[in-house]
Scaffold this motif. Sequence first.
Motif, mmCIF file in Angstrom:
data_model
loop_
_atom_site.group_PDB
_atom_site.id
_atom_site.type_symbol
_atom_site.label_atom_id
_atom_site.label_comp_id
_atom_site.label_asym_id
_atom_site.label_seq_id
_atom_site.Cartn_x
_atom_site.Cartn_y
_atom_site.Cartn_z
ATOM 1 N N LEU A 329 175.173 136.368 -22.523
ATOM 2 C CA LEU A 329 175.626 135.311 -23.418
ATOM 3 C C LEU A 329 175.076 133.958 -22.967
ATOM 4 O O LEU A 329 175.014 133.680 -21.766
ATOM 5 C CB LEU A 329 177.158 135.249 -23.447
ATOM 6 N N PRO A 330 174.696 133.092 -23.896
ATOM 7 C CA PRO A 330 174.170 131.765 -23.525
ATOM 8 C C PRO A 330 175.172 130.938 -22.724
ATOM 9 O O PRO A 330 174.779 130.183 -21.823
ATOM 10 C CB PRO A 330 173.879 131.110 -24.889
ATOM 11 N N ILE A 331 176.449 131.035 -23.075
ATOM 12 C CA ILE A 331 177.512 130.380 -22.304
ATOM 13 C C ILE A 331 178.664 131.366 -22.167
ATOM 14 O O ILE A 331 178.818 132.278 -22.985
ATOM 15 C CB ILE A 331 177.998 129.064 -22.962
ATOM 16 N N ARG A 332 179.511 131.166 -21.135
ATOM 17 C CA ARG A 332 180.588 132.112 -20.877
ATOM 18 C C ARG A 332 181.961 131.523 -21.170
ATOM 19 O O ARG A 332 182.947 132.244 -21.244
ATOM 20 C CB ARG A 332 180.537 132.569 -19.413
ATOM 21 N N ASN A 333 182.051 130.187 -21.301
ATOM 22 C CA ASN A 333 183.325 129.561 -21.629
ATOM 23 C C ASN A 333 183.078 128.241 -22.347
ATOM 24 O O ASN A 333 181.959 127.709 -22.342
ATOM 25 C CB ASN A 333 184.190 129.357 -20.385
ATOM 26 N N ARG A 334 184.105 127.695 -22.965
ATOM 27 C CA ARG A 334 183.977 126.479 -23.770
ATOM 28 C C ARG A 334 183.539 125.276 -22.940
ATOM 29 O O ARG A 334 182.895 124.355 -23.452
ATOM 30 C CB ARG A 334 185.321 126.170 -24.456
ATOM 31 N N GLN A 335 183.907 125.253 -21.667
ATOM 32 C CA GLN A 335 183.567 124.129 -20.813
ATOM 33 C C GLN A 335 182.047 123.996 -20.612
ATOM 34 O O GLN A 335 181.550 122.927 -20.265
ATOM 35 C CB GLN A 335 184.260 124.257 -19.453
#
Length: 391
Positions: A329-335
């Motif tokens: 995934l490109p990012i793993r969390n909203r932060q």
Amino acid sequence: MQNIKEWQAAFTVIEQLEEAGFEAVVVGGAVRDAILNRPAHDVDVATNALPQEVKTVFNRTVDIGIQHGTILVIVPEGPVEVTTYRTDGEYTDHRRPEEVHFVRSLKEDLQRRDFTMNAIAMRRDGSFVDFYGGQRDIEASVIRAVGEAKVRFAEDALRMLRAVRFSAQLGFSIEAATLQAMQQKAPDIAWVAKERMKAELDKLWLGKDVYNGIKKLEISGLVSYLQGDFQVDHWRGFAVENATCGWAYFALGQKENWQEVLRAYRLSNKEMAFVKAVLSAFHALQNGWTSMDYFTYSLEELETAHYFAQLKEQVTISQHSIREVQARLPIRNRQELVVNGMDLLQWSEQKRGPWLKEALQRILTAVVNGELINERNHIKDWFERAYVHKG
């Protein structure tokens, strides 16, 4: 023998009590687990010394239940619960005696315990004191009440659920007379606090043979007096290492009624949130997980939902691929998103409103799906086209 430090602490306490002229032994589940070569979580000591006498032997003690004869003794190896031999007075609430009577006889103390496998004592030299055939029953993998089973269950109705839990935990059968007494006393389980029931069910979900335990719930008649639908066949092959996963699988069998049922057992908000996420992930899996599903749910939630789908023979992906997809995934969390609401307000020169949350969610979804690069200027250009200069 496992949990060496706890056993050393208990034997240190026993040695000091013996040097002071008293008798002392290890009792309860620790002895049973030692015979079964299982790790013991609590190594407790019983003694013919009265509580005040115990306190004179040791430098550091804490009165954690002195009215029932229990003192916490602190020795260099660690804390040990020490309880005076006792017999119980009358039980009026199907839970605890109105009073206890301290005695000097180990046999009398062991006689009040629930099952023979839990009524064995161990001396400091490793020898056993077994008045009620507990070792024989352990060898035969049998759960048998000490003395009259109906009396034991009338004293504390939770003991019936403990029998079921031990059946699942150890893979033991329940002796015929003990099971018959459970069938007769099953309605008394309604007297037991839900928090105490939950503690036993937590352990049942972790048993090596949960299916066997649920069958015993049905055969004993206890299911008729417990909240929820236990559905025996639902549990075939079930085995987990996290009790909350057990509650999630139990919830799966409750259909839309699951929140009401689980709240009755006093699950924490954290446990309820985990169950809700697992059920949501399980239902999402029926149509195949999207990138946003892999982003939204934790690895544990996804793997638990996947395991449930395996049990239901509804799975089309491998367990290993879950980790791989999340890792890509490109990012793993909203932060990790490089922009926030303040950026969007500055770029748009608009006032706050529902549009702001919607825009942030669109950006997040586009980044997770690989449709938008998580780079500030790239997102700004996209946002200005979609929200500032549109039309």
